[in-house]
Design an enzyme around this catalytic site. Structure first.
Site, short mmCIF file in Angstrom:
data_model
loop_
_atom_site.label_atom_id
_atom_site.label_comp_id
_atom_site.label_asym_id
_atom_site.label_seq_id
_atom_site.Cartn_x
_atom_site.Cartn_y
_atom_site.Cartn_z
N GLU A 1 65.22 77.64 12.52
CA GLU A 1 65.24 78.84 11.78
C GLU A 1 66.40 78.89 10.57
OE1 GLU A 1 64.44 82.45 13.76
OE2 GLU A 1 62.55 81.77 14.10
N CYS B 1 57.25 74.85 22.24
CA CYS B 1 57.49 75.80 21.56
C CYS B 1 56.91 75.77 20.27
CB CYS B 1 59.22 75.79 21.59
SG CYS B 1 59.90 76.87 20.33
N CYS C 1 53.95 82.52 21.30
CA CYS C 1 55.44 82.14 21.86
C CYS C 1 55.37 81.72 23.14
CB CYS C 1 56.19 83.57 21.36
SG CYS C 1 57.83 83.62 22.29
N ASN C 2 55.95 80.59 23.35
CA ASN C 2 55.95 79.98 24.58
C ASN C 2 56.84 80.82 25.70
OD1 ASN C 2 54.24 77.51 25.15
ND2 ASN C 2 54.99 77.48 22.93
N ASP D 1 55.09 86.59 17.53
CA ASP D 1 56.12 85.66 18.02
C ASP D 1 57.35 86.31 18.13
OD1 ASP D 1 57.18 83.11 18.87
OD2 ASP D 1 57.76 82.60 16.81
N SER D 2 58.27 85.78 18.69
CA SER D 2 59.65 86.22 18.82
C SER D 2 60.32 85.90 17.40
CB SER D 2 60.71 85.69 19.82
OG SER D 2 60.58 84.40 19.67
N HIS E 1 57.93 76.62 17.50
CA HIS E 1 58.98 76.18 16.23
C HIS E 1 58.91 74.49 16.22
CE1 HIS E 1 60.61 80.33 16.71
NE2 HIS E 1 61.29 79.83 15.69
#
Length: 289
Positions: free
Chosen positions: A171, A205, A86-87, A23-24, A207
């Site tokens: 984040e 997403c 990760c989308n 993932d980023s 997240h």
């Protein structure tokens, strides 16, 4: 330790063939958590490109470059299979990686994303045949969900809304604070203004599950909010059943390793534990901007 035994341990470590999860940043840990719950025995490496996150507003070429660099790093750690949890990376890099990068040197490796398995089932959740998709700018602009969902559910209407401030909120640990409510409500009002008949909201997403309770609170009663973790995990279980040539390569020692491109691994570990639901101890990997 006897030399022969030490060599045996080294050989076992070297022969591990883990599943790579990329993932980023941190969001992919929500998908990783579901994968581990469904397939606990396998070896895993999670790799977060936190230094260069977020990917959502970056160009197609940059996202592909960063994603491919990280995928190759996972290949070099022995991963025969990598999941792009990760989308944005799935939307803007996966197809190029599968069609251009893998044939040849990496023909025996596989890279999978989160969009197709989600698109294959999301239409089953809606009664009104109208779905809202909440994602990053990159995912929304790619129209990947509109295209993929239409392949499997041509009678379903898809509406999209970019939520660029949600990832920074999450984040930075603000996802459960009162200040997040304003931005949750704002983006939900924008997508519901597109159609009052939307009855299913896809969190496109990884997240966004950390905001799920707030999202649900600002939607009408009976509204379905869908996160991707379990969908991707169940899809991976099915994939491994259908692809013995990959499954037979994977080792099952129950190991889980975590890596990040930020040099502040303690900060990563602290935040990552919230996403993964368990204590994490990561190692640093250097990647150039």
């Amino acid at each position: 330790m006897p030399q022969a035994f030490a060599f045996f341990i080294f050989a076992v470590m070297q022969s591990n063939k883990p599943i790579g999860v990329f993932d980023s940043g941190l969001g992919g840990l929500t998908v990783f958590r579901s994968i581990v719950e469904q397939l606990p025995g396998y070896d895993y490496i999670y790799f977060g490109d936190n230094k260069r996150a977020p990917y959502g507003d970056r160009s197609f070429n940059t996202i592909h470059q960063y994603t491919w660099e990280c995928v190759q790093w996972l290949f070099n750690q022995g991963c025969p299979l990598v999941i792009l949890a990760c989308n944005t990376a799935s939307a803007k890099a996966l197809r190029t990686i599968q069609q251009r990068n893998l044939p040849g040197v990496y023909h025996d490796k596989r890279v999978l994303g989160v969009i197709r398995p989600t698109a294959e089932v999301i239409g089953n959740y809606t009664q009104t045949k109208q779905i809202g998709v909440l994602g990053t700018n990159g995912t929304v602009k790619s129209e990947s969900y509109v295209i993929e969902i239409n392949k499997f559910f041509p009678d379903v209407k898809v509406y999209q809304q970019a939520c660029p401030l949600w990832v920074p909120l999450i984040e930075n640990g603000e996802y459960d604070k009162p200040g997040a409510d304003y931005y949750v409500k704002e983006y939900l009002e924008q997508i519901m203004a597109q159609s009052a008949d939307i009855d299913t909201m896809l969190l496109a997403c990884t997240h966004y599950p950390l905001l799920q309770s707030k999202i649900q609170a600002y939607l009408p009663a009976g509204f379905t909010v869908v996160a991707q973790g379990d969908i991707v995990a169940y899809s991976l279980v099915d994939y491994l059943k259908r692809h013995a040539e990959i499954e037979e390569q994977l080792t099952q020692n129950g190991t889980r390793k975590f890596y990040t491109t930020t040099d502040d691994t303690e900060d990563f570990d602290r935040h990552a534990s919230l996403f993964f639901g368990d204590v994490i101890k990561s190692s640093f990997v250097s990647m150039k901007e």
